[in-house]
Design a protein around this motif. Structure first.
Motif, PDB file in Angstrom:
ATOM      1  N   VAL A 138      84.542  41.631  21.826  1.00  0.00           N
ATOM      2  CA  VAL A 138      83.896  42.083  23.327  1.00  0.00           C
ATOM      3  C   VAL A 138      84.403  41.107  24.397  1.00  0.00           C
ATOM      4  CG1 VAL A 138      81.774  42.754  22.340  1.00  0.00           C
ATOM      5  CG2 VAL A 138      81.938  40.127  23.068  1.00  0.00           C
ATOM      6  N   ASP A 139      84.247  41.189  25.579  1.00  0.00           N
ATOM      7  CA  ASP A 139      84.962  40.602  26.739  1.00  0.00           C
ATOM      8  C   ASP A 139      84.083  39.364  27.136  1.00  0.00           C
ATOM      9  OD1 ASP A 139      83.115  42.079  27.975  1.00  0.00           O
ATOM     10  OD2 ASP A 139      84.225  43.013  29.402  1.00  0.00           O
ATOM     11  N   ASP A 140      82.966  39.245  26.979  1.00  0.00           N
ATOM     12  CA  ASP A 140      82.032  38.311  27.502  1.00  0.00           C
ATOM     13  C   ASP A 140      81.315  37.314  26.327  1.00  0.00           C
ATOM     14  OD1 ASP A 140      80.079  36.793  29.121  1.00  0.00           O
ATOM     15  OD2 ASP A 140      79.936  38.011  30.491  1.00  0.00           O
ATOM     16  N   PRO A 141      81.708  35.977  26.313  1.00  0.00           N
ATOM     17  CA  PRO A 141      81.028  35.040  25.212  1.00  0.00           C
ATOM     18  C   PRO A 141      79.547  34.924  25.562  1.00  0.00           C
ATOM     19  CG  PRO A 141      82.539  33.867  26.555  1.00  0.00           C
ATOM     20  CD  PRO A 141      82.893  35.404  26.983  1.00  0.00           C
ATOM     21  N   VAL A 142      79.346  34.973  26.879  1.00  0.00           N
ATOM     22  CA  VAL A 142      78.076  34.718  27.039  1.00  0.00           C
ATOM     23  C   VAL A 142      76.933  35.811  26.961  1.00  0.00           C
ATOM     24  CG1 VAL A 142      76.311  34.360  29.157  1.00  0.00           C
ATOM     25  CG2 VAL A 142      78.660  33.056  29.099  1.00  0.00           C
ATOM     26  N   VAL A 180      65.751  25.376  27.534  1.00  0.00           N
ATOM     27  CA  VAL A 180      65.075  24.148  27.173  1.00  0.00           C
ATOM     28  C   VAL A 180      66.045  22.877  27.389  1.00  0.00           C
ATOM     29  CG1 VAL A 180      63.834  22.337  25.706  1.00  0.00           C
ATOM     30  CG2 VAL A 180      63.304  24.687  25.839  1.00  0.00           C
ATOM     31  N   GLU A 181      67.278  23.084  26.874  1.00  0.00           N
ATOM     32  CA  GLU A 181      68.431  22.104  27.204  1.00  0.00           C
ATOM     33  C   GLU A 181      68.435  21.627  28.622  1.00  0.00           C
ATOM     34  OE1 GLU A 181      71.132  18.854  26.129  1.00  0.00           O
ATOM     35  OE2 GLU A 181      69.187  19.692  25.308  1.00  0.00           O
ATOM     36  N   LEU A 182      68.671  22.796  29.399  1.00  0.00           N
ATOM     37  CA  LEU A 182      68.949  22.800  30.829  1.00  0.00           C
ATOM     38  C   LEU A 182      67.928  21.922  31.615  1.00  0.00           C
ATOM     39  CD1 LEU A 182      70.395  26.283  31.479  1.00  0.00           C
ATOM     40  CD2 LEU A 182      71.967  24.255  31.631  1.00  0.00           C
ATOM     41  N   VAL A 183      66.863  22.210  31.216  1.00  0.00           N
ATOM     42  CA  VAL A 183      65.585  21.604  31.754  1.00  0.00           C
ATOM     43  C   VAL A 183      65.703  20.120  31.474  1.00  0.00           C
ATOM     44  CG1 VAL A 183      62.976  21.407  31.862  1.00  0.00           C
ATOM     45  CG2 VAL A 183      64.044  23.450  31.937  1.00  0.00           C
ATOM     46  N   ARG A 184      65.998  19.857  30.255  1.00  0.00           N
ATOM     47  CA  ARG A 184      66.083  18.265  29.716  1.00  0.00           C
ATOM     48  C   ARG A 184      67.012  17.400  30.531  1.00  0.00           C
ATOM     49  NH1 ARG A 184      68.411  14.852  26.748  1.00  0.00           N
ATOM     50  NH2 ARG A 184      70.277  16.277  26.455  1.00  0.00           N
ATOM     51  N   ARG A 185      68.085  18.125  30.890  1.00  0.00           N
ATOM     52  CA  ARG A 185      69.325  17.642  31.501  1.00  0.00           C
ATOM     53  C   ARG A 185      68.881  17.419  33.135  1.00  0.00           C
ATOM     54  NH1 ARG A 185      74.806  20.085  28.911  1.00  0.00           N
ATOM     55  NH2 ARG A 185      74.455  19.650  26.810  1.00  0.00           N
ATOM     56  N   GLY A 186      67.852  18.191  33.286  1.00  0.00           N
ATOM     57  CA  GLY A 186      67.484  17.638  35.035  1.00  0.00           C
ATOM     58  C   GLY A 186      68.169  18.935  35.841  1.00  0.00           C
ATOM     59  N   ILE A 187      68.733  19.772  35.112  1.00  0.00           N
ATOM     60  CA  ILE A 187      69.594  20.967  36.060  1.00  0.00           C
ATOM     61  C   ILE A 187      68.572  22.208  36.639  1.00  0.00           C
ATOM     62  CG2 ILE A 187      71.377  22.921  35.831  1.00  0.00           C
ATOM     63  CD1 ILE A 187      72.508  21.090  33.677  1.00  0.00           C
ATOM     64  N   TYR A 188      67.376  22.344  35.898  1.00  0.00           N
ATOM     65  CA  TYR A 188      66.393  23.120  36.530  1.00  0.00           C
ATOM     66  C   TYR A 188      65.131  22.873  35.989  1.00  0.00           C
ATOM     67  CZ  TYR A 188      70.371  26.524  36.908  1.00  0.00           C
ATOM     68  OH  TYR A 188      71.349  27.178  37.156  1.00  0.00           O
ATOM     69  N   GLN A 196      68.942  35.302  33.368  1.00  0.00           N
ATOM     70  CA  GLN A 196      69.697  35.270  34.432  1.00  0.00           C
ATOM     71  C   GLN A 196      70.278  34.046  34.810  1.00  0.00           C
ATOM     72  OE1 GLN A 196      71.328  38.191  34.918  1.00  0.00           O
ATOM     73  NE2 GLN A 196      70.060  39.128  33.584  1.00  0.00           N
ATOM     74  N   VAL A 197      69.302  33.154  35.032  1.00  0.00           N
ATOM     75  CA  VAL A 197      69.677  31.739  35.780  1.00  0.00           C
ATOM     76  C   VAL A 197      70.558  31.288  34.476  1.00  0.00           C
ATOM     77  CG1 VAL A 197      68.656  29.594  36.178  1.00  0.00           C
ATOM     78  CG2 VAL A 197      67.767  31.513  37.168  1.00  0.00           C
ATOM     79  N   ILE A 198      70.236  31.220  33.345  1.00  0.00           N
ATOM     80  CA  ILE A 198      71.109  30.406  32.419  1.00  0.00           C
ATOM     81  C   ILE A 198      72.403  31.122  32.210  1.00  0.00           C
ATOM     82  CG2 ILE A 198      71.670  30.571  29.748  1.00  0.00           C
ATOM     83  CD1 ILE A 198      68.210  30.346  29.589  1.00  0.00           C
ATOM     84  N   LYS A 199      72.724  32.413  32.448  1.00  0.00           N
ATOM     85  CA  LYS A 199      73.912  33.089  32.274  1.00  0.00           C
ATOM     86  C   LYS A 199      74.432  32.568  33.567  1.00  0.00           C
ATOM     87  CE  LYS A 199      72.530  37.323  30.162  1.00  0.00           C
ATOM     88  NZ  LYS A 199      72.497  38.919  30.152  1.00  0.00           N
ATOM     89  N   PRO A 206      83.046  27.683  32.924  1.00  0.00           N
ATOM     90  CA  PRO A 206      83.339  28.260  31.695  1.00  0.00           C
ATOM     91  C   PRO A 206      83.495  27.142  30.421  1.00  0.00           C
ATOM     92  CG  PRO A 206      84.328  29.332  33.306  1.00  0.00           C
ATOM     93  CD  PRO A 206      83.897  28.314  33.803  1.00  0.00           C
ATOM     94  N   GLU A 207      84.158  25.977  30.779  1.00  0.00           N
ATOM     95  CA  GLU A 207      84.556  25.107  29.807  1.00  0.00           C
ATOM     96  C   GLU A 207      83.072  24.321  29.233  1.00  0.00           C
ATOM     97  OE1 GLU A 207      87.228  21.385  28.866  1.00  0.00           O
ATOM     98  OE2 GLU A 207      87.934  22.717  30.287  1.00  0.00           O
ATOM     99  N   ALA A 208      82.523  23.946  30.420  1.00  0.00           N
ATOM    100  CA  ALA A 208      81.052  22.995  30.145  1.00  0.00           C
ATOM    101  C   ALA A 208      80.202  24.314  29.434  1.00  0.00           C
ATOM    102  CB  ALA A 208      80.544  22.525  31.365  1.00  0.00           C
ATOM    103  N   GLY A 209      80.278  25.419  29.971  1.00  0.00           N
ATOM    104  CA  GLY A 209      79.311  26.600  29.386  1.00  0.00           C
ATOM    105  C   GLY A 209      79.643  26.739  28.037  1.00  0.00           C
ATOM    106  N   ALA A 210      80.907  26.747  27.676  1.00  0.00           N
ATOM    107  CA  ALA A 210      81.069  27.175  26.165  1.00  0.00           C
ATOM    108  C   ALA A 210      80.703  25.946  25.289  1.00  0.00           C
ATOM    109  CB  ALA A 210      82.790  27.271  25.971  1.00  0.00           C
TER     110      ALA A 210
END
Length: 332
Positions: A138-142, A180-188, A196-199, A206-210
């Protein structure tokens, strides 16, 4: 029958249909057809007898009211209803510059060893290479990551052909939530997190997302599900197609697979309808925890991703089975 309680605080309350708000206004015939699609797979004598009678064509509403009673099963945990869907990804049978991310079949050693390798080890070492285990690319790892979370989906090829894939197994590592990890990091904040927000967050860098995807060590393998026509829903835990807004994923410890379930969901978009427990999920644990199947594609995904609501479910059980739960020995 309903499995014995995990804990002493599980309670059962037998209700009357008149107590179910919205019961009289539902399309009982639609739920009845979904019930028929899997009731033949239920093995207990009372369920089998009811299924046999259902096939004679009774009035759907009268059938449910005559032979069942709604049972409210509670275990002390707060009710939570979420949604799931069948993703559709763009892909190819062969790797190309665009289609670079493979969906894998399950290797034999992963079936024999639990836990097996982590997500990072599977994707960053040559363990899967040159083995012919790819189903498609497929064309999208997310989107591929979210396909693994859903457990089934469709791959649309450049010529319009559709491949349906289903869950084959996993590597045995626990699933960790990216939200949960994004909340733990204080991003959201917790209330901001959705699929949709996670995507968006994963694609923004992309590098940090991977790298963030490796926070979840769980990895899902697929199989091609050629026996299910593209116009039908994906296979649920009963190995039958599930139906949009009529099939429910439940905890089978509390709710028998195949049982009708009355959903009374609160939140911004209240939903009161008769559904059928035809699926399960790794995150679906508890007597009042359920996942509503919304269908296939992006619109279904957006609707499912927004859902995180309170409410109640009432399991429709054969009358004798329902009242037997009130006996003291049923709760031990």
């Amino acid at each position: 029958m309903v499995a014995p309680a995990r804990a002493a605080d599980v309670t059962y309350r037998v209700m009357e249909f008149e107590q179910l708000e919205g019961w009289a206004n539902d399309d009982h015939g639609a739920a009845f057809e979904v019930f028929l699609s899997t009731c033949g797979d239920m093995r207990e004598p009372d369920w089998r007898a009811l299924c046999q009678y259902a096939r004679t064509g009774p009035d759907p509403r009268q059938f449910f009211e005559l032979f069942f009673r709604p049972v409210l099963i509670e275990d002390g945990e707060a009710p939570l209803f979420t949604g799931y869907f069948e993703p559709e990804l763009s892909g190819s049978r062969v790797p190309t510059a665009r289609y670079r991310y493979p969906l894998y079949q399950m290797p034999p050693e992963a079936m024999e060893t639990n836990p097996w390798l982590t997500r990072r080890e599977i994707l960053e070492t040559p363990v899967m290479q040159d083995r012919g285990l790819e189903i498609a690319w497929v064309d999208d790892p997310v989107e591929l990551f979210f396909l693994q979370i859903q457990g089934s989906g469709r791959i649309r090829l450049p010529d319009g052909e559709v491949i349906r894939v289903g869950y084959r197994g996993a590597n045995g590592h626990p699933s960790r939530s990216i939200g949960v990890e994004l909340v733990r990091r204080g991003i959201y904040e917790p209330h901001q997190v959705s699929a949709q927000v996670i995507k968006i967050s994963l694609r923004r860098n992309p590098e940090a997302g991977a790298e963030l995807l490796f926070h979840n060590p769980s990895y899902v393998f697929f199989r091609e599900v050629s026996e299910v026509p593209a116009e039908r829903g994906p296979l649920g835990a009963m190995n039958r197609s599930v139906t949009a807004l009529r099939s429910l994923a439940v905890d089978p410890f509390h709710v028998p697979l195949g049982a009708p379930v009355w959903l009374d969901k609160g939140g911004k978009g209240p939903m009161r309808r008769l559904m059928v427990a035809q699926d399960t999920g790794a995150a679906i644990k508890g007597a009042q925890r359920a996942d509503i199947f919304f269908g296939t594609g992006d619109a279904a995904g957006r609707a499912a991703g927004r859902l995180r609501d309170p409410g109640q479910i009432y399991v429709l059980l054969p009358i004798q089975r329902a009242y037997a739960l009130l006996l003291p020995e049923a709760e031990t």
